[in-house]
Structure formats: C-alpha cells, structure tokens
Design an enzyme around this catalytic site. Structure first.
Site, PDB file in Angstrom:
ATOM      1  N   GLU A 157       0.816  -1.216   0.000  1.00  0.00           N
ATOM      2  CA  GLU A 157       0.000   0.000   0.000  1.00  0.00           C
ATOM      3  C   GLU A 157       0.850   1.267   0.000  1.00  0.00           C
ATOM      4  O   GLU A 157       1.857   1.348   0.692  1.00  0.00           O
ATOM      5  CB  GLU A 157      -0.898  -0.003   1.244  1.00  0.00           C
ATOM      6  N   GLU A 258     -12.927   2.399   4.349  1.00  0.00           N
ATOM      7  CA  GLU A 258     -11.929   2.681   5.376  1.00  0.00           C
ATOM      8  C   GLU A 258     -11.984   4.168   5.716  1.00  0.00           C
ATOM      9  O   GLU A 258     -11.036   4.914   5.486  1.00  0.00           O
ATOM     10  CB  GLU A 258     -10.542   2.269   4.886  1.00  0.00           C
TER      11      GLU A 258
END
Length: 278
Positions: A157, A258
C-alpha cells in the site's frame, strides 16, 4: 452513470478497525451484519502483540463466524496503534514481523480472507534506506509465500506523506515498483497494489489516472473521501466516476470502506450506499 448504478457494479467490505470503533472489537462484526454487511476487513487487531494468546484469536474469529461476516483482508503486524506504519522494513522489528506472519496467516485462513496487507514501515533515523529496502524485500518474499499457502494475495500500500511523512511509499508508482520486485523474486505473481483512493488523492495524485495506469496491478481498493477521510459525499472525490472507472478497468474485487464516519455513529454513515448493495 449515477452514483447508485456505479456502486452497484461492485461489492463492498467494511473496515472494522476504523468503522464501528465506538464499540468493543468483538461486537463490531455483529454491528456490521446489522447494518447489512456480509464482509469486513481489519488492521492487525491485537496492537503491538505479534503472537496473541490463542484464546484471543479464537474469540475474535468466533465473533465473525457467529455474525456471519467473512473476513476479506487482514493487515500483517502494523503497529498502527503505536503510531507505526508497518514493521517489515524496520531492522529492530523484523523478528516480530516474522513471528506474526504464520499467526496472521492462520487467522486469515480460518475466516476465508483472500488478502494480507503488508505495510512497508517508516524510514528509521540513522538506518540506511537501501538496507531497509533489502530487508523489506526479504520479508515481503516470506509474506508472499505465506499468502500463497492460504490462497491469498499479498498487498502493498501507498500512504500519504501528510499523515505518514516517514513512510517511503507515497506514490502509486513506488508501491507498484515494490510489487513488481516481489513478484520477480518469488515467481508467484500474487503480490498486488492496494489502491487506496483516499491516500492517493491526499498525496496529490489523480486517483482516476492511477486506476487507468495500474489496473493490472490492483489487488484491492479502499476508499474514503478527501480531505476529511469521511464517507463518500463529504469531500471532493467523484466516486461515481471512480467506481465506473474501476468497472471499466475490469476490477472485480471488493471495495473496502476505510473511513471515519462524519456526523454520528458508524451505522448512520452508510446512507450513500443502499442496503441492498452492501
């Protein structure tokens, strides 16, 4: 393409480390199910402990199973609760990362998770960045093999430099380069880019361009609106366009929610996503 139609092309998973945080963790899977979700993801849920007591692991797994919620993704030891951004490139923490790897993989396998997210780790003052990168590759290779054994992908990520100034992967290109190095080293092809649209936008990248450019490397997508990291509709991102682009690019995985809910309880933040699409 309108918002609901664009969203209807996708499946969603709710991140229970940031949503429903007003509840104790064991109660969150049931709360997600009550809100209409059948899938959820987690940051590493046991703080700085890489090898929690099996009873703790079993209790949390049972909470998911009882609620009928599948775990779709799990962070490997990330130290987020301590302000960290992963442990795999940190010389002093590498042993903890390696101890965590089989524990996290077994937990993920039990609950059917198809993705392990390996946060890269911050730069360490006084440490050689090249040495950190070499250590990161060693540990990512181990993680890719662990993911392969449970039929999962390994995610890498990019974060944003405003919130994570010491994290070295702050562009899509940087994360994709790591993905390519891991796949070249293992030959497994199961390392993938975690395309977090919030982090990309917050870092000044064009999320639409990233989708178009790196669609073949994307293994998972996460969302929050910018700049506040709240639910879609509270900021600047055009989710109708982004969802449509993901569809056109052939993305068929889930999209992780998220975000921090704005204006009340987590359960009140899903009005943008009709219940039948959760």
């Amino acid at each position: 393409m309108n918002h609901v139609t664009a969203a209807a092309q996708h499946r969603f998973t709710v991140n229970l480390s940031i949503l429903f945080a007003e509840l104790p963790l064991p109660e969150r899977p049931a709360a997600a199910a009550a809100a209409g979700f059948t899938a959820a993801e987690l940051w590493w849920p046991f703080g700085a402990d890489p090898t929690p007591d099996p009873a703790e692991l079993d209790a949390l797994a049972t909470a998911f199973e009882t609620a009928g919620v599948r775990l779709t993704g799990l962070n490997l030891l990330d130290d987020l609760s301590l302000g960290g951004r992963g442990t795999l490139s940190l010389p002093a923490e590498s042993a903890r990362f390696r101890a965590n790897l089989p524990v996290a993989a077994r937990f993920a396998e039990r609950l059917g998770a198809g993705a392990l997210n390996a946060l890269y780790g911050n730069r360490v003052p006084g440490a050689d960045p090249a040495a950190q990168d070499a250590l990161a590759l060693e540990n990512l290779v181990l993680a890719a093999h662990a993911a392969h054994r449970i039929g999962a992908v390994l995610l890498v990520e990019a974060l944003n430099s405003a919130e994570s100034p010491d994290y070295p992967l702050v562009t899509a290109r940087a994360a994709v380069d790591v993905v390519d190095r891991v796949n070249a080293a293992t030959g497994l092809g199961n390392a993938r880019f975690l395309c977090d649209l919030y982090h990309l936008a917050r870092n000044g990248e064009d999320p639409a361009a990233v989708i178009d450019r790196h669609a073949d490397r994307i293994g998972h997508v996460q969302i929050a609106d910018t700049p506040g990291r709240h639910q879609p509709g509270t900021g600047d991102l055009d989710f109708e366009d982004l969802f449509a682009r993901l569809t056109a690019a052939g993305y068929r995985g889930r999209i992780g929610l998220e975000y921090r809910p704005a204006g009340g309880a987590s359960a009140d933040s899903f009005g943008w996503l009709p219940r039948e699409l959760r």
